[in-house]
Scaffold this motif. Structure first.
Motif, PDB file in Angstrom:
ATOM      1  N   GLU A 172       0.823  -1.213   0.000  1.00 11.74           N
ATOM      2  CA  GLU A 172       0.000   0.000   0.000  1.00 11.74           C
ATOM      3  C   GLU A 172       0.858   1.265   0.000  1.00 11.74           C
ATOM      4  O   GLU A 172       0.451   2.299  -0.547  1.00 11.74           O
ATOM      5  CB  GLU A 172      -0.930  -0.002   1.213  1.00 11.74           C
ATOM      6  CG  GLU A 172      -2.034  -1.052   1.143  1.00 11.74           C
ATOM      7  CD  GLU A 172      -2.804  -1.215   2.428  1.00 11.74           C
ATOM      8  OE1 GLU A 172      -3.867  -1.856   2.401  1.00 11.74           O
ATOM      9  OE2 GLU A 172      -2.345  -0.707   3.480  1.00 11.74           O
ATOM     10  N   LEU A 173       2.037   1.165   0.580  1.00  9.68           N
ATOM     11  CA  LEU A 173       2.974   2.289   0.588  1.00  9.68           C
ATOM     12  C   LEU A 173       3.780   2.361  -0.712  1.00  9.68           C
ATOM     13  O   LEU A 173       4.576   3.286  -0.903  1.00  9.68           O
ATOM     14  CB  LEU A 173       3.926   2.169   1.783  1.00  9.68           C
ATOM     15  CG  LEU A 173       3.301   2.349   3.170  1.00  9.68           C
ATOM     16  CD1 LEU A 173       4.280   1.899   4.259  1.00  9.68           C
ATOM     17  CD2 LEU A 173       2.889   3.798   3.397  1.00  9.68           C
ATOM     18  N   GLY A 174       3.590   1.371  -1.584  1.00 11.29           N
ATOM     19  CA  GLY A 174       4.266   1.343  -2.871  1.00 11.29           C
ATOM     20  C   GLY A 174       5.707   0.868  -2.824  1.00 11.29           C
ATOM     21  O   GLY A 174       6.488   1.160  -3.730  1.00 11.29           O
ATOM     22  N   VAL A 175       6.043   0.103  -1.784  1.00  9.80           N
ATOM     23  CA  VAL A 175       7.448  -0.280  -1.606  1.00  9.80           C
ATOM     24  C   VAL A 175       7.628  -1.781  -1.379  1.00  9.80           C
ATOM     25  O   VAL A 175       8.643  -2.204  -0.838  1.00  9.80           O
ATOM     26  CB  VAL A 175       8.099   0.509  -0.444  1.00  9.80           C
ATOM     27  CG1 VAL A 175       8.161   1.988  -0.782  1.00  9.80           C
ATOM     28  CG2 VAL A 175       7.344   0.286   0.872  1.00  9.80           C
ATOM     29  N   LEU A 176       6.683  -2.593  -1.809  1.00 11.60           N
ATOM     30  CA  LEU A 176       6.792  -4.027  -1.551  1.00 11.60           C
ATOM     31  C   LEU A 176       8.066  -4.610  -2.157  1.00 11.60           C
ATOM     32  O   LEU A 176       8.798  -5.343  -1.479  1.00 11.60           O
ATOM     33  CB  LEU A 176       5.556  -4.767  -2.078  1.00 11.60           C
ATOM     34  CG  LEU A 176       5.477  -6.258  -1.704  1.00 11.60           C
ATOM     35  CD1 LEU A 176       4.026  -6.676  -1.524  1.00 11.60           C
ATOM     36  CD2 LEU A 176       6.134  -7.154  -2.755  1.00 11.60           C
ATOM     37  N   GLU A 177       8.346  -4.308  -3.418  1.00  9.93           N
ATOM     38  CA  GLU A 177       9.540  -4.864  -4.062  1.00  9.93           C
ATOM     39  C   GLU A 177      10.816  -4.309  -3.442  1.00  9.93           C
ATOM     40  O   GLU A 177      11.817  -5.030  -3.314  1.00  9.93           O
ATOM     41  CB  GLU A 177       9.506  -4.595  -5.567  1.00  9.93           C
ATOM     42  CG  GLU A 177       8.409  -5.341  -6.306  1.00  9.93           C
ATOM     43  CD  GLU A 177       8.475  -6.850  -6.100  1.00  9.93           C
ATOM     44  OE1 GLU A 177       9.596  -7.397  -6.041  1.00  9.93           O
ATOM     45  OE2 GLU A 177       7.405  -7.483  -5.989  1.00  9.93           O
ATOM     46  N   PHE A 178      10.786  -3.047  -3.050  1.00 10.04           N
ATOM     47  CA  PHE A 178      11.940  -2.449  -2.376  1.00 10.04           C
ATOM     48  C   PHE A 178      12.236  -3.219  -1.090  1.00 10.04           C
ATOM     49  O   PHE A 178      13.374  -3.617  -0.824  1.00 10.04           O
ATOM     50  CB  PHE A 178      11.655  -0.984  -2.057  1.00 10.04           C
ATOM     51  CG  PHE A 178      12.806  -0.237  -1.439  1.00 10.04           C
ATOM     52  CD1 PHE A 178      13.565   0.638  -2.189  1.00 10.04           C
ATOM     53  CD2 PHE A 178      13.137  -0.404  -0.085  1.00 10.04           C
ATOM     54  CE1 PHE A 178      14.634   1.339  -1.621  1.00 10.04           C
ATOM     55  CE2 PHE A 178      14.206   0.273   0.487  1.00 10.04           C
ATOM     56  CZ  PHE A 178      14.946   1.148  -0.286  1.00 10.04           C
TER      57      PHE A 178
END
Length: 221
Positions: A172-178
């Motif tokens: 949801e924060l847009g950082v799963l792959e990071f």
């Protein structure tokens, strides 16, 4: 409207990195603090520094080597195996770690004009560590405010989330792959998906698999 300034207790692992991005979203200014207690894998500190540099937050590393001397565990000694015996805390428990980390994070925060502290402790998916419990955090918050005559607020975004829900928050924060590719959670010191065998890796993978399965199911409808 975003709150003022926060200091994130930061190890460079999945949980604290998710909390770092959560803090960046919710506060005007964010700093990260990492503690060097001669932990089993010094790579942890390098990973934390690399992530902080990449996302552009000020990063402080504090010397807590005395903790290593006082509280031997599998996270501070290579000759202590990673294990959990029935009815006992895991050998990875470091006595007093979060007590000291939050105390020193608060001292740092007060000196930099921050009153918000963020930590990735969790009572849902945890190994029974007493200093990860909500009751400890609430008690510590009161103690810090009394001891330092301040108005600190300790935030625990992951307290009631299981590992799957923590991955959901990262997404949801847009950082799963990071978070998946750049963090170090593994007790054997392997970045990203880790060794796949230690308790930390097993919990991390189980949570990721659970979240991705639910995400795929939702996308089918």
């Amino acid at each position: 409207m975003k709150e003022e300034k926060a200091v994130v207790v930061f190890s460079g692992g999945q949980d604290s990195t998710t909390c770092l991005f959560w803090a960046i979203k919710n506060f005007k200014e964010v700093e990260a603090v990492t503690f060097d207690y001669n932990q089993r894998h010094q790579l942890e500190i390098k990973v934390a520094k690399s992530i902080a540099d990449e996302v552009g937050v000020k990063h402080t590393v504090l010397d807590m080597s005395l903790l290593n001397q006082l509280a031997p565990s599998a996270l501070t000694r290579t000759d202590i195996p990673i294990e959990q015996k029935e009815g006992e805390l895991p050998s990875t428990f470091v006595e007093g770690r979060n007590l000291l980390f939050l105390s020193f994070a608060a001292i740092l925060a007060k000196g930099t004009g921050a009153r918000h502290l963020v930590t990735g402790v969790c009572e849902t998916d945890f190994s029974g560590y007493p200093d990860c419990r909500d009751v400890f955090i609430k008690s510590m918050n009161v103690t810090l405010n009394l001891a330092m005559d301040s108005q600190f607020v300790i935030h625990t975004p992951l307290m009631w989330l299981d590992k799957g829900e923590t991955w959901k928050l990262a997404d949801e924060l847009g950082v799963l792959e990071f978070v998946r590719d750049k963090t170090l959670t593994c007790y054997n010191g392997i970045i990203a998906d880790g060794c796949g065998e230690c308790p930390a890796c097993i919990l991390r993978k189980r949570g990721l698999d659970s979240y991705m399965r639910k995400k795929e199911e939702r996308s089918e409808y």
